[in-house]
Design a protein around this motif. Structure first.
Motif, mmCIF file in Angstrom:
data_model
loop_
_atom_site.group_PDB
_atom_site.id
_atom_site.type_symbol
_atom_site.label_atom_id
_atom_site.label_comp_id
_atom_site.label_asym_id
_atom_site.label_seq_id
_atom_site.Cartn_x
_atom_site.Cartn_y
_atom_site.Cartn_z
ATOM 1 N N ALA A 108 29.035 -37.561 -15.476
ATOM 2 C CA ALA A 108 30.237 -38.624 -16.699
ATOM 3 C C ALA A 108 31.114 -39.556 -16.094
ATOM 4 C CB ALA A 108 31.317 -37.525 -17.821
ATOM 5 N N ALA A 109 31.721 -39.077 -14.897
ATOM 6 C CA ALA A 109 32.303 -39.694 -14.078
ATOM 7 C C ALA A 109 31.773 -40.790 -13.264
ATOM 8 C CB ALA A 109 33.200 -39.421 -13.540
ATOM 9 N N GLY A 110 30.655 -41.312 -13.537
ATOM 10 C CA GLY A 110 29.546 -41.940 -12.419
ATOM 11 C C GLY A 110 30.007 -41.201 -11.110
ATOM 12 N N ALA A 111 29.824 -40.111 -11.122
ATOM 13 C CA ALA A 111 29.963 -40.115 -9.424
ATOM 14 C C ALA A 111 28.351 -39.889 -8.525
ATOM 15 C CB ALA A 111 30.509 -38.393 -8.894
ATOM 16 N N GLY A 112 27.344 -39.556 -9.027
ATOM 17 C CA GLY A 112 26.224 -39.511 -8.427
ATOM 18 C C GLY A 112 25.649 -38.008 -8.881
ATOM 19 N N ARG A 113 24.794 -37.941 -7.832
ATOM 20 C CA ARG A 113 24.168 -36.426 -7.838
ATOM 21 C C ARG A 113 25.166 -36.237 -7.104
ATOM 22 N NH1 ARG A 113 18.806 -35.873 -8.550
ATOM 23 N NH2 ARG A 113 19.583 -33.792 -8.471
ATOM 24 N N PRO A 114 25.227 -34.528 -6.918
ATOM 25 C CA PRO A 114 26.090 -33.134 -6.024
ATOM 26 C C PRO A 114 25.032 -33.044 -4.481
ATOM 27 C CG PRO A 114 24.816 -32.619 -7.631
ATOM 28 C CD PRO A 114 24.845 -33.908 -7.925
ATOM 29 N N ARG A 115 25.929 -33.632 -3.850
ATOM 30 C CA ARG A 115 25.326 -33.059 -2.503
ATOM 31 C C ARG A 115 25.197 -32.653 -1.160
ATOM 32 N NH1 ARG A 115 20.978 -36.811 -3.702
ATOM 33 N NH2 ARG A 115 21.497 -38.250 -4.828
ATOM 34 N N GLN A 116 26.995 -32.147 -1.447
ATOM 35 C CA GLN A 116 26.914 -30.901 -0.269
ATOM 36 C C GLN A 116 27.797 -29.790 -1.268
ATOM 37 O OE1 GLN A 116 26.851 -30.992 2.787
ATOM 38 N NE2 GLN A 116 26.144 -32.956 3.105
ATOM 39 N N LEU A 117 27.680 -28.530 -0.445
ATOM 40 C CA LEU A 117 28.151 -27.137 -1.334
ATOM 41 C C LEU A 117 28.815 -26.693 -0.506
ATOM 42 C CD1 LEU A 117 28.342 -25.083 -3.423
ATOM 43 C CD2 LEU A 117 26.048 -24.224 -2.358
ATOM 44 N N ALA A 118 29.688 -25.898 -0.526
ATOM 45 C CA ALA A 118 31.037 -25.165 0.775
ATOM 46 C C ALA A 118 31.222 -24.038 -0.366
ATOM 47 C CB ALA A 118 31.838 -26.072 1.195
ATOM 48 N N VAL A 119 30.964 -22.976 -0.083
ATOM 49 C CA VAL A 119 30.976 -21.811 -0.904
ATOM 50 C C VAL A 119 30.751 -21.036 -0.595
ATOM 51 C CG1 VAL A 119 28.636 -21.022 -1.023
ATOM 52 C CG2 VAL A 119 30.122 -20.782 -2.768
ATOM 53 N N GLU A 120 32.606 -19.630 -1.152
ATOM 54 C CA GLU A 120 32.651 -18.278 -0.383
ATOM 55 C C GLU A 120 32.681 -17.649 -1.170
ATOM 56 O OE1 GLU A 120 36.822 -18.753 1.443
ATOM 57 O OE2 GLU A 120 35.745 -20.160 2.851
ATOM 58 N N ARG A 121 31.903 -17.006 -1.455
ATOM 59 C CA ARG A 121 31.461 -15.676 -2.233
ATOM 60 C C ARG A 121 31.714 -14.142 -1.714
ATOM 61 N NH1 ARG A 121 26.041 -15.321 -1.651
ATOM 62 N NH2 ARG A 121 25.669 -14.934 -3.656
ATOM 63 N N TYR A 122 32.574 -13.790 -2.998
ATOM 64 C CA TYR A 122 33.299 -12.491 -2.926
ATOM 65 C C TYR A 122 32.663 -11.189 -3.604
ATOM 66 C CZ TYR A 122 36.366 -14.998 0.036
ATOM 67 O OH TYR A 122 36.536 -16.278 1.023
ATOM 68 N N ARG A 123 32.593 -10.115 -3.231
ATOM 69 C CA ARG A 123 32.395 -9.459 -4.228
ATOM 70 C C ARG A 123 34.012 -7.514 -4.326
ATOM 71 N NH1 ARG A 123 27.196 -5.869 -1.214
ATOM 72 N NH2 ARG A 123 27.894 -6.372 0.641
ATOM 73 N N THR A 124 33.427 -7.284 -5.860
ATOM 74 C CA THR A 124 34.205 -5.756 -4.843
ATOM 75 C C THR A 124 33.833 -4.783 -5.680
ATOM 76 O OG1 THR A 124 34.903 -6.264 -7.632
ATOM 77 C CG2 THR A 124 36.427 -7.186 -6.426
ATOM 78 N N ARG A 125 32.488 -4.650 -5.270
ATOM 79 C CA ARG A 125 30.859 -3.096 -5.212
ATOM 80 C C ARG A 125 30.071 -3.528 -4.794
ATOM 81 N NH1 ARG A 125 32.474 -5.126 -10.994
ATOM 82 N NH2 ARG A 125 33.518 -3.619 -11.505
ATOM 83 N N GLU A 126 29.292 -2.409 -4.605
ATOM 84 C CA GLU A 126 27.740 -2.989 -3.889
ATOM 85 C C GLU A 126 26.336 -2.866 -4.854
ATOM 86 O OE1 GLU A 126 27.351 -2.322 -0.934
ATOM 87 O OE2 GLU A 126 28.557 -0.721 -0.146
ATOM 88 N N ILE A 127 27.465 -5.040 -5.378
ATOM 89 C CA ILE A 127 26.054 -5.395 -5.968
ATOM 90 C C ILE A 127 25.514 -6.491 -4.652
ATOM 91 C CG2 ILE A 127 27.028 -5.010 -8.489
ATOM 92 C CD1 ILE A 127 28.527 -7.537 -7.941
ATOM 93 N N GLU A 128 24.083 -6.865 -5.153
ATOM 94 C CA GLU A 128 23.866 -8.250 -4.294
ATOM 95 C C GLU A 128 24.534 -9.987 -4.096
ATOM 96 O OE1 GLU A 128 19.737 -5.577 -4.498
ATOM 97 O OE2 GLU A 128 20.277 -8.308 -5.253
ATOM 98 N N VAL A 129 25.094 -9.361 -5.179
ATOM 99 C CA VAL A 129 25.497 -10.944 -5.954
ATOM 100 C C VAL A 129 27.188 -11.104 -5.755
ATOM 101 C CG1 VAL A 129 22.984 -11.525 -7.294
ATOM 102 C CG2 VAL A 129 25.382 -10.507 -8.067
ATOM 103 N N ASP A 130 27.875 -12.335 -5.898
ATOM 104 C CA ASP A 130 29.443 -12.651 -6.598
ATOM 105 C C ASP A 130 29.922 -12.051 -7.427
ATOM 106 O OD1 ASP A 130 27.520 -15.241 -6.201
ATOM 107 O OD2 ASP A 130 29.426 -15.730 -7.960
ATOM 108 N N ASP A 131 30.934 -11.589 -7.662
ATOM 109 C CA ASP A 131 31.954 -11.557 -8.614
ATOM 110 C C ASP A 131 32.956 -12.088 -8.579
ATOM 111 O OD1 ASP A 131 33.727 -9.653 -7.420
ATOM 112 O OD2 ASP A 131 32.883 -7.855 -7.985
ATOM 113 N N THR A 132 33.366 -12.881 -7.442
ATOM 114 C CA THR A 132 34.190 -13.707 -7.386
ATOM 115 C C THR A 132 34.358 -15.029 -6.251
ATOM 116 O OG1 THR A 132 35.936 -11.910 -7.381
ATOM 117 C CG2 THR A 132 37.013 -13.924 -6.751
ATOM 118 N N ALA A 133 34.200 -16.021 -6.743
ATOM 119 C CA ALA A 133 33.487 -17.294 -5.950
ATOM 120 C C ALA A 133 34.023 -18.061 -5.868
ATOM 121 C CB ALA A 133 32.102 -17.302 -6.468
ATOM 122 N N PHE A 134 34.372 -19.369 -4.955
ATOM 123 C CA PHE A 134 34.863 -20.202 -4.755
ATOM 124 C C PHE A 134 33.937 -21.652 -3.861
ATOM 125 C CE2 PHE A 134 37.940 -16.762 -4.322
ATOM 126 C CZ PHE A 134 38.739 -17.214 -5.077
ATOM 127 N N ALA A 135 33.699 -22.432 -4.919
ATOM 128 C CA ALA A 135 32.277 -23.005 -4.869
ATOM 129 C C ALA A 135 32.505 -24.813 -4.366
ATOM 130 C CB ALA A 135 30.945 -23.473 -5.505
#
Ligand SMILES: NC(=O)c1ccc[n+]([C@@H]2O[C@H](COP(=O)([O-])OP(=O)(O)OC[C@H]3O[C@@H](n4cnc5c(N)ncnc54)[C@H](O)[C@@H]3O)[C@@H](O)[C@H]2O)c1
Length: 357
Positions: A180-207
């Motif tokens: 909506a702000a006219g920023a174009g397409r998202p191009r780059q991702l930098a992500v830190e993903r964390y989990r607090t239990r034995e799952i395969e995915v993040d339950d806490t994440a910063f992208a």
């Protein structure tokens, strides 16, 4: 207008109520392999039988994400329009497949990012500060062990995770803010993903996502939170900040000190029915979700999230909390920084990728 539902339990229960409440719709049937209690319409165990027996005009699809595409393609082959739950598909290739099938059939697909139907969202979008110097999304929820035991796909790589499932709305809303702000397409991702239990995915994440124009957004979310933060999208610039609490439709535009309720949310099924009747634009057409799918696909290729343990996680029966996490979420959002950049002792280096388009 004949409406059918595929996937009647879980979140499907909400759709059953929603369809049943609309007196102008004929709820012709549901499909679910599991028993459905107190059904409002005939139940079939298979969606193809439902489609051939009831010939619906519109099909609502609320099944586990890996089943979305095949069910959607079958419904299109019967000439139905679709209300497809998020995440609509799991890859950009699948997005193209579904787009091509929509074009060939002349039908449409609305995607279940319901917060994009709120009056609060459209006021927020229309009043974004210009220029915009940053966008952030913060949510702090709590999900216990039963959440991950409720379905076979819960906690599974490629289909679940805080960013792409329970807090997908935060990611979608933040991406839509950049658009909506006219920023174009998202191009780059930098992500830190964390989990607090034995799952395969993040339950806490910063992208952190960078758009064509260089504008950055940072999503900071957890399902192992302290005090509840429902979900806040902030857009800021020299002209002030706009803040939207997307699950509750509360809004503070630049200059306002506090959040105020903005009533009014267009129901996505009603909007789809209106689109069929008089061409009213869809609120969340499939095309609007391509950037979200690019993020989802990229996350599916990332390594397992870092497992937090020891003093970093407080365990109380089925509940897990990361002490101090809310302060980290807020600081990350305010500075568009990842935990490793904030010097958190438990942080690991980010996974960086160019987003596919
Ligand atoms: N928009 C939202 O806010 C929101 C909220 C919750 C869930 N969702 C989405 O809704 C979808 C369903 O989530 P859920 O938590 O209810 O999942 P779930 O695993 O509980 O499944 C829902 C139902 O689908 C049925 N089902 C599974 N495979 C089927 C098939 N092939 N045909 C027919 N029925 C089938 C299951 O038996 C179950 O009854 C997901 O895409 C999820 O992300 C959206």
């Amino acid at each position: 207008m004949k409406v059918a539902l595929v996937g009647a339990n879980g979140h499907g229960a909400w759709h059953r109520r929603n369809i049943s409440e609309k007196s102008d719709l004929l709820f012709v049937g549901m499909a679910d392999p599991q028993p459905v209690s107190s059904p409002e319409a005939p139940v079939f165990t298979d969606h193809r039988t439902l489609l051939s027996a009831t010939r619906p005009d519109v099909v609502v699809i609320c099944t586990p994400p890996p089943t979305h595409l095949p069910i959607a393609l079958d419904a299109l082959s019967y000439g139905c329009d679709l209300l497809l739950e998020k995440p609509p598909v799991l890859s950009l290739a699948d997005h193209v497949t579904l787009t091509d099938a929509l074009t060939a059939s002349g039908r449409v697909c609305q995607v279940g990012f319901q917060a994009l139907g709120s009056a609060a969202w459209s006021r927020f979008r229309d009043a974004l500060p210009t220029p915009l110097t940053g966008i952030s999304a913060v949510a702090s929820w709590k999900r216990d062990d039963t959440y991950y035991a409720r379905a076979s796909w819960a906690g599974r790589r490629g289909v679940d995770g805080a960013l792409v499932n329970p807090l997908a709305h935060a990611v979608m809303q933040a991406l839509a803010t950049g658009t909506a702000a006219g920023a174009g397409r998202p191009r780059q991702l930098a992500v830190e993903r964390y989990r607090t239990r034995e799952i395969e995915v993040d339950d806490t994440a910063f992208a952190r996502i960078t758009f064509d124009t260089g504008l950055q957004l940072l999503v900071a979310v957890t399902l192992a939170g302290e005090d509840f933060i429902a979900g806040e999208i902030e857009a800021r610039g020299p002209g002030g900040r706009a803040l939207l609490e997307y699950p509750t439709d509360r809004l503070a535009l630049p200059g306002a000190a506090t959040l105020a309720s903005v009533p009014g949310r267009a129901d996505l099924l009603t909007n789809l029915i209106n689109h069929r009747a008089d061409g009213k634009p869809l609120l969340v057409p499939l095309s609007a979700t391509a950037d979200f799918t690019a993020v989802l696909e990229t996350l599916a290729g990332a390594p397992l999230p870092h497992l937090l343990s020891g003093d970093t996680v407080a365990v109380d029966g089925p509940h897990r909390t990361i002490p101090g996490i809310n302060e980290v979420l807020v600081k990350a959002a305010a500075t568009l920084s990842l935990p490793s950049e904030l010097g958190l002792s438990w942080a690991v280096p980010p996974y960086r990728r160019r987003l596919p388009s």
